[in-house]
Design a protein around this motif. Structure first.
Motif, PDB file in Angstrom:
ATOM      1  N   GLY A 161     -11.159  -1.528  -0.232  1.00 47.97           N
ATOM      2  CA  GLY A 161     -10.601  -0.322   0.366  1.00 47.97           C
ATOM      3  C   GLY A 161      -9.372   0.150  -0.391  1.00 47.97           C
ATOM      4  N   GLU A 162      -8.297   0.421   0.347  1.00 48.51           N
ATOM      5  CA  GLU A 162      -7.067   0.966  -0.230  1.00 48.51           C
ATOM      6  C   GLU A 162      -6.123  -0.115  -0.734  1.00 48.51           C
ATOM      7  N   GLU A 163      -6.460  -1.373  -0.546  1.00 46.62           N
ATOM      8  CA  GLU A 163      -5.592  -2.470  -0.966  1.00 46.62           C
ATOM      9  C   GLU A 163      -5.438  -2.481  -2.482  1.00 46.62           C
ATOM     10  N   PRO A 164      -4.218  -2.588  -3.020  1.00 46.82           N
ATOM     11  CA  PRO A 164      -4.064  -2.602  -4.480  1.00 46.82           C
ATOM     12  C   PRO A 164      -4.563  -3.926  -5.078  1.00 46.82           C
ATOM     13  N   VAL A 165      -5.119  -3.825  -6.272  1.00 43.14           N
ATOM     14  CA  VAL A 165      -5.608  -5.001  -6.976  1.00 43.14           C
ATOM     15  C   VAL A 165      -4.449  -5.594  -7.769  1.00 43.14           C
ATOM     16  N   THR A 166      -4.182  -6.877  -7.554  1.00 41.98           N
ATOM     17  CA  THR A 166      -3.111  -7.518  -8.303  1.00 41.98           C
ATOM     18  C   THR A 166      -3.627  -7.909  -9.681  1.00 41.98           C
ATOM     19  N   ILE A 167      -2.721  -7.992 -10.612  1.00 47.08           N
ATOM     20  CA  ILE A 167      -3.101  -8.340 -11.983  1.00 47.08           C
ATOM     21  C   ILE A 167      -3.652  -9.757 -12.041  1.00 47.08           C
ATOM     22  N   TYR A 168      -3.105 -10.648 -11.236  1.00 49.90           N
ATOM     23  CA  TYR A 168      -3.592 -12.032 -11.236  1.00 49.90           C
ATOM     24  C   TYR A 168      -5.018 -12.120 -10.723  1.00 49.90           C
ATOM     25  N   ARG A 169      -5.297 -11.393  -9.672  1.00 50.49           N
ATOM     26  CA  ARG A 169      -6.650 -11.377  -9.107  1.00 50.49           C
ATOM     27  C   ARG A 169      -7.651 -10.803 -10.112  1.00 50.49           C
ATOM     28  N   ALA A 170      -7.263  -9.751 -10.792  1.00 48.08           N
ATOM     29  CA  ALA A 170      -8.136  -9.125 -11.785  1.00 48.08           C
ATOM     30  C   ALA A 170      -8.399 -10.077 -12.953  1.00 48.08           C
ATOM     31  N   ILE A 171      -7.389 -10.807 -13.388  1.00 48.83           N
ATOM     32  CA  ILE A 171      -7.559 -11.750 -14.491  1.00 48.83           C
ATOM     33  C   ILE A 171      -8.495 -12.881 -14.089  1.00 48.83           C
ATOM     34  N   ILE A 172      -8.300 -13.435 -12.919  1.00 46.27           N
ATOM     35  CA  ILE A 172      -9.151 -14.544 -12.451  1.00 46.27           C
ATOM     36  C   ILE A 172     -10.593 -14.088 -12.279  1.00 46.27           C
TER      37      ILE A 172
END
Length: 169
Positions: free
Chosen positions: A33-44
């Motif tokens: 949804g509208e929750e921002p994606v963190t860089i750590y989550r995207a990397i993992i």
């Protein structure tokens, strides 16, 4: 001569489990949804996807022998190994195994491949689809593990084992 290479039960379970995990992660990303994606989550998430794709491309699909060379068939390309220095073939289940550790490789996702070390055998490269039912090809300095489905394939490889030189008279 050609042989297929099918996954053992553990590799099949590990592969299905990893794919279900990747689908769950993908669902979480798309349903965020509208929750921002963190860089750590995207990397993992990206790293998990990359590892799964890498393991698929380097997995063993079969083996063949052509013109005195062992061909290991993989989706990314063939690995060709000359059989002219083959010194012996050993059944991993029948030798004194000792302790085996994976030093840099894959242990279940689409098979077993990479670098392994054993205190009795030494260091070896594994291109296998089975965890315990494989053969060690001894080339002297280099050892390679393979797991063909057809036993006739190993018999064909035994014809390439170099014989000791006959004594000179």
């Amino acid at each position: 001569m050609r042989s297929t290479a099918t996954l053992d039960k553990f590799a099949k379970i590990a592969t299905v489990f990893i794919f279900l995990l990747l689908l769950f992660i993908l669902y979480q990303i798309l349903n965020r949804g509208e929750e921002p994606v963190t860089i750590y989550r995207a990397i993992i998430d990206s790293l998990l996807f990359f590892v799964a794709v890498f393991c698929f491309f380097y997995s063993t699909k079969g083996y063949s022998i052509h013109s005195g060379k062992l061909v290991i068939e993989r989706p990314i390309g063939k690995k060709v190994i000359s059989l002219n220095k083959l010194k012996g073939i050993y059944d991993y289940q029948k030798i004194e195994k000792g302790f085996t550790i994976r030093t840099f490789g894959n242990g279940g996702l689409f098979g077993y491949f990479g670098y392994y070390s054993n205190d009795k055998i030494g260091r070896f490269k594994l291109y296998s689809t089975k965890r315990k039912d494989f053969y060690i090809l001894d080339f002297g300095k280099e050892k390679i593990g393979i797991s063909p489905d057809q036993p006739e394939f190993i018999e064909a490889l035994k014809g390439y084992v170099s014989k000791p030189d006959a004594p000179q008279s």
